[in-house]
Write an enzyme that holds these catalytic residues in place. Structure first.
Site, mmCIF file in Angstrom:
data_model
loop_
_atom_site.group_PDB
_atom_site.id
_atom_site.type_symbol
_atom_site.label_atom_id
_atom_site.label_comp_id
_atom_site.label_asym_id
_atom_site.label_seq_id
_atom_site.Cartn_x
_atom_site.Cartn_y
_atom_site.Cartn_z
ATOM 1 N N LYS A 36 0.844 -1.191 0.000
ATOM 2 C CA LYS A 36 0.000 0.000 0.000
ATOM 3 C C LYS A 36 0.885 1.249 0.000
ATOM 4 C CE LYS A 36 -0.400 -0.083 5.040
ATOM 5 N NZ LYS A 36 -1.310 0.041 6.196
ATOM 6 N N ARG A 134 -9.976 0.353 15.498
ATOM 7 C CA ARG A 134 -10.112 1.053 14.222
ATOM 8 C C ARG A 134 -11.309 0.512 13.442
ATOM 9 N NH1 ARG A 134 -4.636 1.498 10.876
ATOM 10 N NH2 ARG A 134 -5.001 -0.742 10.585
ATOM 11 N N HIS A 164 -5.682 -6.837 13.770
ATOM 12 C CA HIS A 164 -4.467 -6.022 13.686
ATOM 13 C C HIS A 164 -3.967 -5.708 15.088
ATOM 14 C CE1 HIS A 164 -1.564 -3.806 11.443
ATOM 15 N NE2 HIS A 164 -1.850 -2.646 12.024
ATOM 16 N N ARG A 221 1.880 -10.660 7.817
ATOM 17 C CA ARG A 221 1.647 -9.493 6.967
ATOM 18 C C ARG A 221 2.678 -8.395 7.248
ATOM 19 N NH1 ARG A 221 -3.432 -9.596 9.648
ATOM 20 N NH2 ARG A 221 -2.943 -7.480 10.321
ATOM 21 N N TYR A 265 14.059 32.225 3.148
ATOM 22 C CA TYR A 265 12.807 32.825 3.593
ATOM 23 C C TYR A 265 12.850 33.134 5.092
ATOM 24 C CZ TYR A 265 10.311 31.550 -0.727
ATOM 25 O OH TYR A 265 9.880 31.444 -2.022
ATOM 26 N N CYS A 312 12.959 25.298 1.292
ATOM 27 C CA CYS A 312 11.955 25.870 0.403
ATOM 28 C C CYS A 312 11.152 24.751 -0.263
ATOM 29 C CB CYS A 312 12.621 26.739 -0.659
ATOM 30 S SG CYS A 312 13.814 27.935 -0.019
ATOM 31 N N MET A 313 10.196 25.128 -1.099
ATOM 32 C CA MET A 313 9.393 24.117 -1.775
ATOM 33 C C MET A 313 10.239 23.222 -2.672
ATOM 34 S SD MET A 313 6.065 24.553 -4.273
ATOM 35 C CE MET A 313 5.027 25.247 -2.979
ATOM 36 N N ASP A 314 11.222 23.835 -3.356
ATOM 37 C CA ASP A 314 11.987 23.094 -4.357
ATOM 38 C C ASP A 314 13.494 23.181 -4.178
ATOM 39 O OD1 ASP A 314 9.468 22.762 -5.982
ATOM 40 O OD2 ASP A 314 9.708 24.937 -6.094
#
Length: 373
Positions: A36, A134, A164, A221, A265, A312-314
């Site tokens: 997953k 859950r 679980h 699992r 920033y 920063c973002m990038d």
């Protein structure tokens, strides 16, 4: 590779981890690996193909689209969706031969109808609530619900029962031992109620594979340990693991700044002396967390360097010191080894006050995955 910020997925390491699990649990048990969340960020299709080749028995997903992706990639292994399917998803899930989780009556009625309309006999696993809090049918109601599936749903096949374990990675074993005992008892009650034994009774996640062999039952699992990290630093390390990924970029820019120059920033860092600053093209949009601002580190040419200013973002910035031999284009290790230095996924998790699961899952799909066999 046009985007130089990339992850190297070590399929040979993941194969090593899977083989170690298989050796520990024995050939008599089935092995399901969780793929997953894009195999915890490692690439669900590529990991699943390798798993199918080396004899893994089952795969586990969280969503119907995750299962469909594997089917469209030509994966033939049984795929268990770990949580209930919504009614509008049922036709597609049945058509794609996903094994579905059930735990309440209305959902079972709808799935019986969808399976009958498709002319198929749909395998299901009954989820029992034993202490996770859950999803799942209660222990007291589980035998009656199993009997209803077995006797009144001709298009459903009760193939499995599972639960679980929320703290199987905790060094105190008492709660998990009690939970396993409760689950074994309710499984026996179900078998008596329906007059037969279901094929697969399972509860062991990574923590239980490592520390609770009483919970191995018919199938295990494992999830995070497949990808090379232990579920908790205190979990018994009974099976050796190798890291499934490493993370790299390159130096994109260098500049020399004088003492007192602010970086980034918010002007959160000022150079304490004349120094070289390296810029690297990776940021929080890649999964290089903003919490690394002014506290994380990277490796370049076998040396450790501190991140300065806000991530920063990038892009991010690195203090290289008053003299440096670092050049534009040099490899930067964000997670992995350079010379004698290493930055591990566990170090990321500790710095970010989180868990290794989140670290790898949050690396953005725009980061190229390079698969090493």
């Amino acid at each position: 590779m046009l985007y130089q910020t990339h992850i190297r997925i070590h399929l040979d390491h993941i194969r090593f981890n899977i083989n170690g699990i298989r050796q520990a649990i024995g050939a008599e048990r089935k092995l399901l690996i969780a793929v997953k969340a894009n195999a915890y960020g490692h690439g669900a299709v590529e990991v699943s193909r390798m798993a199918e080749e080396i004899g893994v028995d089952w795969l586990g997903v969280a969503t119907v689209p995750e299962g469909i992706q594997l089917r469209q990639a030509g994966i033939h292994l049984p795929i268990l969706k770990f949580s209930p399917v919504f009614e509008e998803e049922m036709e597609t899930a049945v058509h794609n031969n996903l094994v579905l989780t059930v735990c309440e009556l209305e959902n079972i009625h709808a799935l019986q109808a969808a399976s009958a309309a498709a002319g198929k006999r749909q395998p299901v696993h009954l989820k029992v609530e034993t202490g996770m809090g859950r999803i799942g049918v209660s222990i007291s109601e589980a035998p009656a619900l199993a009997t209803f599936i077995d006797q009144h749903c001709p298009n459903l096949e009760l193939e499995g029962i599972f639960t679980h374990l929320p703290i199987s990675d905790d060094p105190d074993p008492d709660y998990t031992r009690g939970q396993i005992q409760r689950f074994k008892a309710v499984a026996e009650d179900i078998h008596k109620a329906i007059g037969r034994r279901v094929d697969l009774v399972h509860c062991a996640n990574s923590g239980a594979v490592l520390g609770h062999d009483s919970g191995w039952l018919d199938m295990v699992r494992p999830g995070v340990m497949v990808y090379g990290t232990y579920p908790d630093p205190r979990t018994p390390r009974t099976i050796p693991l190798k890291p499934g990924m490493s993370f790299y970029t390159r130096v994109s820019f260098l500049k020399y700044v004088t003492a007192g120059t602010s970086i980034g920033y918010g002007r959160t860092w000022f150079a304490p002396q004349d120094t070289w600053i390296g810029t690297i093209p990776v940021g929080y949009a890649d999964g290089f967390n903003r919490l690394f601002s002014n506290r994380g580190r990277v490796l370049i040419n076998g040396r450790s360097y501190r991140l300065v200013g806000r991530v920063c973002m990038d892009q991010s910035m690195v203090d290289l010191g008053p003299t440096t031999d670092v050049k534009v284009g040099d490899e930067v290790v964000l997670m992995g080894r350079s010379g004698d230095e290493e930055i591990t996924c566990e170090e990321w998790a500790q710095t970010l006050n989180t868990i290794t699961y989140e670290v790898t899952c949050q690396i953005n799909p725009r980061v190229t995955r390079v698969y090493l066999h």
